[in-house]
Design a protein around this motif. Sequence first.
Motif, PDB file in Angstrom:
ATOM      1  N   SER A  97      59.545  19.556  40.288  1.00  0.00           N
ATOM      2  CA  SER A  97      58.466  18.971  39.501  1.00  0.00           C
ATOM      3  C   SER A  97      58.629  17.462  39.349  1.00  0.00           C
ATOM      4  N   THR A 101      55.316  15.435  41.081  1.00  0.00           N
ATOM      5  CA  THR A 101      54.350  14.762  40.199  1.00  0.00           C
ATOM      6  C   THR A 101      54.545  13.252  40.112  1.00  0.00           C
ATOM      7  N   ASN A 201      50.346  16.866  41.607  1.00  0.00           N
ATOM      8  CA  ASN A 201      50.267  17.995  40.674  1.00  0.00           C
ATOM      9  C   ASN A 201      49.842  19.288  41.375  1.00  0.00           C
ATOM     10  N   GLU A 204      52.864  21.152  42.646  1.00  0.00           N
ATOM     11  CA  GLU A 204      53.935  21.562  41.732  1.00  0.00           C
ATOM     12  C   GLU A 204      54.023  23.076  41.599  1.00  0.00           C
TER      13      GLU A 204
END
Length: 287
Positions: A97, A101, A201, A204
């Motif tokens: 993550s 991101t 995103n 993710e």
Amino acid sequence: MSSDVPVGRIDDARAAELFGGGTRAPRRLGPLARCRQLLVAWWIQLKMLAVDPFTGLLQVVWPLFFATAAFLVYRQTGDPASLVYAALGAGVMGTWSAVATTASSALQRERWLGTLELVVSTPTPFAYVLLPITTAMASLGTYSLVATLLWGRLAFGVRLEIADPVVFVVGVVATILAVSMFGFLLAVTVVRYRSAWALGNLLEYPGWLVCGFLVPLSILPAWVGWIGRALPPTWGMAAIRAAADGGSPWRDVLLCLGLGAVYAVIASVVAGSVLRSARRHATLSLT
């Protein structure tokens, strides 16, 4: 005001004589000096990210929400081994993550700050400028790994007994390096998009699934398994679990690092192409 400088093109030797500077290319650094440069740049970037409220704090707190959900689900099985499986997977999820991101918008952020032109124009090759940034982002994943394991121990009583701590650390480091190489590729491929952060995103949550963080790839469709095996975190996750269980993780470590190296080579080629295109079309400063 008189001058003996002829009007027109001045060759390199004449320019050096007139202006007192050389026009030769910067001296190439040796391997040790280059490694030291990367290490210093990584440490500076890591300190900057660690004190940033959005990045540093979020990498500790945010994964705990998903880890809690995973613990509550796996606790229903009544098998302590399932909780250990979930704890390790939830911990490594933070590394993925942190890169998905943030690395996707690394160059876009340089544009917003007005420093992208300076970064690109440095004598240091662009790959050596960007690599410490994505490596520092992936390194922040160790925050979430430690926080998740502590949270599982204190809140859910998950007892994680690592069979070989040294090999376990090797697996974690290999995963961080490989994920940072993937982040390097992600950063240079989405730099032309204004919604780069949103694109990161999108990767993710699917990454959590196809990399086998919480769900074994064996129960997923075959085509999902092929996608997962093409991503370095899949092999890094397998190496970490093998080291914790007392198995041999070396094959998985080598595959993880090998895939990371492939992504790094591809990213270097793409970065050169992107920069040449940006210079040709004068789009470096466009947001």
